[in-house]
Enzyme design. Structure first.
Site, short mmCIF file in Angstrom:
data_model
loop_
_atom_site.label_atom_id
_atom_site.label_comp_id
_atom_site.label_asym_id
_atom_site.label_seq_id
_atom_site.Cartn_x
_atom_site.Cartn_y
_atom_site.Cartn_z
N SER A 159 0.84 -1.20 0.00
CA SER A 159 0.00 0.00 0.00
C SER A 159 0.88 1.25 0.00
CB SER A 159 -0.96 -0.04 1.18
OG SER A 159 -1.99 0.92 1.03
N ASP A 292 -9.92 -3.44 -6.39
CA ASP A 292 -9.41 -2.72 -5.23
C ASP A 292 -10.32 -1.52 -4.97
OD1 ASP A 292 -8.00 -1.05 -3.42
OD2 ASP A 292 -6.07 -1.78 -4.14
N HIS A 321 -8.09 -4.59 -1.68
CA HIS A 321 -6.89 -3.82 -1.32
C HIS A 321 -6.02 -4.66 -0.40
CE1 HIS A 321 -4.41 -0.29 -0.94
NE2 HIS A 321 -4.38 -0.46 0.38
#
Length: 345
Positions: A159, A292, A321
């Site tokens: 991320s 996502d 995600h």
């Protein structure tokens, strides 16, 4: 480096039958792939220590170092793990990745970014998407700690950590930052669900349907910001008034001023990896999911045909995600990380 990410065969991914769609994949955590007994047996031969890493503005980061017994005889390679926006060295995925890499004889470093984990007590600043200089500082320390031998150095960013990693490599490839002497040891690097276009992610997060994610992130980030702002009386007023309602408002009121940006749009523009990701010239694998909910897949569609030949963009049809929960409840990314470095080295 002779390893090609384009010839690498990722492990197959069969999604969990009851976790269909990006939201369920994102919100429901996978189970560990290594049992407690397996880890206890493995950990008995692991040497663990911590290093203090001075960075800019008199801040200090904590670098966690785990070395398998086999590495001391024949160094296979080292991997730096970088966490996401609300993570730290002890986040579930950081621990899972560490264990899988140690099991194949790879030395693992986990970095607590500014204001995160054990770095909190030593930082007046906060981490943000543009902290690529902190990534490079960690890699430089790893290069020093592992000596002058040719043992390679990889890195996995999840991320926000993925954006920081790609930005660091892209700036060096573009000539914006000096190429370090150890750079020929770098790669492959892996970015999982990186928000490479922060403005697009911010626009997505303004959606009413994502209010739960906004609430979660802001709750976590405010807790961190409060502890950091206690050391900076000149910025204490940033928390006055009602709490931010969206990540964009948080970035406008807190992230940008604390990091020295005039506004959130400047922060997004200067910190997004998408402006330099095409210049990455070390083996790099970028993994995203079409569903996502937080990082728009559109950020990667056009990029796929423009990146350097050393870089590969892998778009999975599902996974959310950084969810990627498989049919057995474990995380596909655990298998991916282990197989990538087992194949490369």
């Amino acid at each position: 480096m002779t390893f090609s990410v384009h010839r690498f065969e990722p492990p197959s991914f069969v999604p969990h039958r009851w976790r269909r769609g990006g939201h369920l994949q994102t919100l429901l955590a996978p189970r560990p792939t290594m049992s407690i007994s397996e880890w206890q047996k493995l950990s008995s031969g692991v040497k663990s220590e911590k290093h203090r890493l001075p960075v800019s503005d008199n801040d200090t980061l904590i670098l966690h170092d785990d070395t398998p017994e086999s590495w001391l005889g024949t160094p296979r390679g080292s991997v730096l793990l970088l966490h996401g926006i609300c993570g730290c060295h002890a986040a579930d995925y950081m621990v899972r990745f560490k264990r899988r890499l140690l099991a194949i004889g790879i030395r693992v470093f986990r970095l607590d970014m500014r204001g995160c984990g054990e770095s909190v007590a030593y930082c007046r600043g906060i981490t943000h998407a543009g902290r690529s200089e902190d990534v490079l500082a960690a890699i430089e320390r790893i290069a020093d700690l592992t000596g002058e031998q040719a043992a390679p150095i990889g890195a996995v960013g999840t991320s926000l950590g993925g954006n920081q990693l790609l930005r660091a490599a892209g700036r060096i490839g573009a000539g914006l930052d000096a190429r370090p002497s150890y750079w020929d040891r770098i790669g492959p690097i892996l970015a999982i669900a990186p928000p490479i276009d922060l403005q697009a992610c911010s626009d997505r997060m303004e959606s009413w349907s994502l209010r739960f994610y906004n609430h979660y992130f802001i709750t976590q980030l405010l807790r961190r910001a409060k502890s950091t702002l206690q050391m900076r009386e000149e910025l204490g007023s940033l928390l006055d008034g009602r709490a931010p309602k969206t990540l964009r408002e948080f970035d406008r009121r807190i992230t940008a001023p604390m990091a020295g940006f005039p506004c959130e749009r400047t922060y997004y523009a200067e910190s997004s990896a998408h402006s330099v990701v095409e210049q990455i010239d070390v083996p790099a694998l970028i993994v995203t999911a079409a569903d996502d909910p937080l990082v728009p897949v559109d950020s990667f569609v056009a990029l796929r045909d423009r990146v350097h030949e050393s870089t590969r963009v892998l778009t999975m049809p599902t996974g959310g995600h950084h969810g990627y929960t498989q049919s057995d409840g474990t995380a596909w990314t655990d298998e991916l990380v282990a197989k990538l470095y087992d194949s490369a080295w």
